[in-house]
Design an enzyme around this catalytic site. Sequence first.
Site: not given
Length: 774
Positions: A668, A741
């Site tokens: 997405n 991350e």
Amino acid sequence: MNVVADAAQAVMKKALALAPDSWIPGGVPDPLIRHKHGLVGTPVSRLDGRFKVSGTAHFAAEFPLDGMAYAALAFSAIARGRITSLDTAAAEASPGVILVMTHLNAPRMKPLPYFLAAGKAAAGDNLPIMQDDQVYWNGQPIAVVLAETQEQADHATSLIRATYAAEHATTNFAEAKAQGLHPANFAGQPLQLKIGDADAALAAAAVSVDVTYRTPFQNHNPIEPHAVTLAWSKSEGREVLRVHDASQCVSHVAWTIAEAFALEETQVHVTSPYVGGGFGCKTLWQHHILAAAASRMAGRPVRLALSREAVYRVVGGRTETEQRVAIGANKDGTFEALIHTGAIAMTAHNNVPEPFITPSMILYSAGSLKLSVETAHLNMLANTFMRAPGEAVGSFALESAIDELAEKLGMDPIELRIRNEPEKDPVSGLPFSSRNLVEAYRAGAARFGWKDRHATPGTQQEGERMVGIGMATATYPYQRMPGGAARITLTADGHANVEIAAHEMGMGTTTTTAIVAADRLALPLEDVSIGYADSELPGLVLAGGSQQTASIGAAVIAAHRALVTELLKLAGNASPLAGLSPDQVANEDAGLCSIDDPSKRESYASILSRAGRAQVSVEASASKPLESSHWSMHSYGAMFAEARVNTVTGEVRISRFLGSFDCGTILNPKTAASQFRGGIIMGLGLALMEETQFDERTGRIMNPSLAEYHVPVHLDVPEIDVIWNDIADPHSPMGAHGVGEIGITGVGAAVANAIYNATGKRVRDLPITLDKLL
Ligand code: MOS
């Protein structure tokens, strides 16, 4: 015993490395990688966005319970010793106070295995929780006050008087190091590694750098401080604890609370539908156990919402590091030696040695390697995971050193990196599943205008400001932890409900899960709902290690396969699908069709109605995560920063920033871009601002507030450009890697390198505050 276990592990590792691809999960590429007509890859707004902006999304401290009491904590004022007296009379007499719980009256609770030390353990330390008069850190909870209002509870804690018999506490890193260093282990793996003779190769190298970098303590500051709202009740004669939590690991938390009170895991029910940021800190800390104990004692539901100060006292952060990076190279820039060693501060009661060597294990081909992390023990709050533990600060040291070496060699820093690009994993020797880092460098460099960089530092000035650009490599491993499972319930009206004990901490997980499930089931997005963040749902899925997306993906793949199998059984002989096996069908248009002859098809509604079923429900476990033992699986990126440094005040402004990523398929783009930017913003904080002021005399954290602990605000952050190559990893679910991350990695070095390029000043200790530039 260890020898046998180690040998067995080594044999297993070898077997997995050598096994044929087709035996390994991901050996046959996920069909969703090729399936480009669905929603995967199109920007979809968060499905929960409306609830959040309209205030109807309830966070842990927003569940009102009947008869609820409010809790507050009092903290120790010494770092080590005993509590000799605790005067709670004034607090108990204070208006509205229901209970003051201390070690003198607290119920028995077991110490807990720390996070990752057992399958579902979630605790930040393994200390006794309010069981005796011992003090282990400055800020340890010494009392819990329950009152009718939060203000009454807060006030009463200020009336508690404690005296102590202090013992010598080690609260100074230098002293701790002098007392002895301990070789570190991270998640069962030693953080020591030697390949070849790096010391000799360094000494013999034509060109070398050998420098030390430092990074400070950092605290977690999610926008939503930790909170629990909980209540005990009886159900069928059994005691049950219901917990509304802010969590990145609901099933781990349920199990761990049950351990503390010697309950069955099923007696604790934890949900956490919305979380205002996790970043590694929304695991289990003492407040969970203390709130549950006080609630049980008082016979009242309890809300314990940590104040911002309490987060600093009770919840661990990132620890201090001191890292030596030495690189020896030939005149052409090829590395002969890479040494990355050093020490971190830790406690004897936790298990998170910041593994700063991880980037050096994967980024470059070097003739020899010497890597090591050692720990020094301080008497302080247990440190913990904080966004990209290891890579965030390790990449600052490694990628600054590469920049230093490039200058010595007179080479372009990007070309130096590309010259040392490895063909296979430099440590394990495994083939890369997917590594397109060079492409990420090139794409980033072109877009950022790298060719206009002035190679000589300190040569570009605009008014009072020196201007420079710098770059660094970003990297974070692909991981998928064991335990994933999911349930899919498909109803005759063509709606699918996908349930998995995963977490939405603001990343867009529920939206992405819905996209992935809708594409796999060939349903419109509005016909898919997601059940999540509930310890009673299937799966042990940690929202951490950037692994949740892959973990969910593998669980949904397994449940989808079980659903197709079940649907074919229900379809029976009267169906156009009769005789087809699960491998011979695809999902299309809210139904199944034959792959070889797409005219043979039947909708889910038709299959279920002929079978006389209102719904079908299946549950399945994800495959074992063996793919990362067969391939070397990592995400990569290139970070580019432009710094403007004021020559009068030393103030640094980052005027441009670009991240160019290689993270597999982007599921997405809307939420992924937000993840990348969020990581980069946190990286700007790491580079320029964030620093816990740890008083080395007393072990007290002196800046436990957002007024004194600085994080970037809007004016500190330029427009951040993010691009990605969208090259699928053929061996991961959906071709995707986690993106949570990697955004913080490489930012510290990109900024430091840009500042060097602007000013000619090399700052090797973070944060790069103005005093270091004057
Ligand atoms: Mo992350 S530090 O694995 O939540």
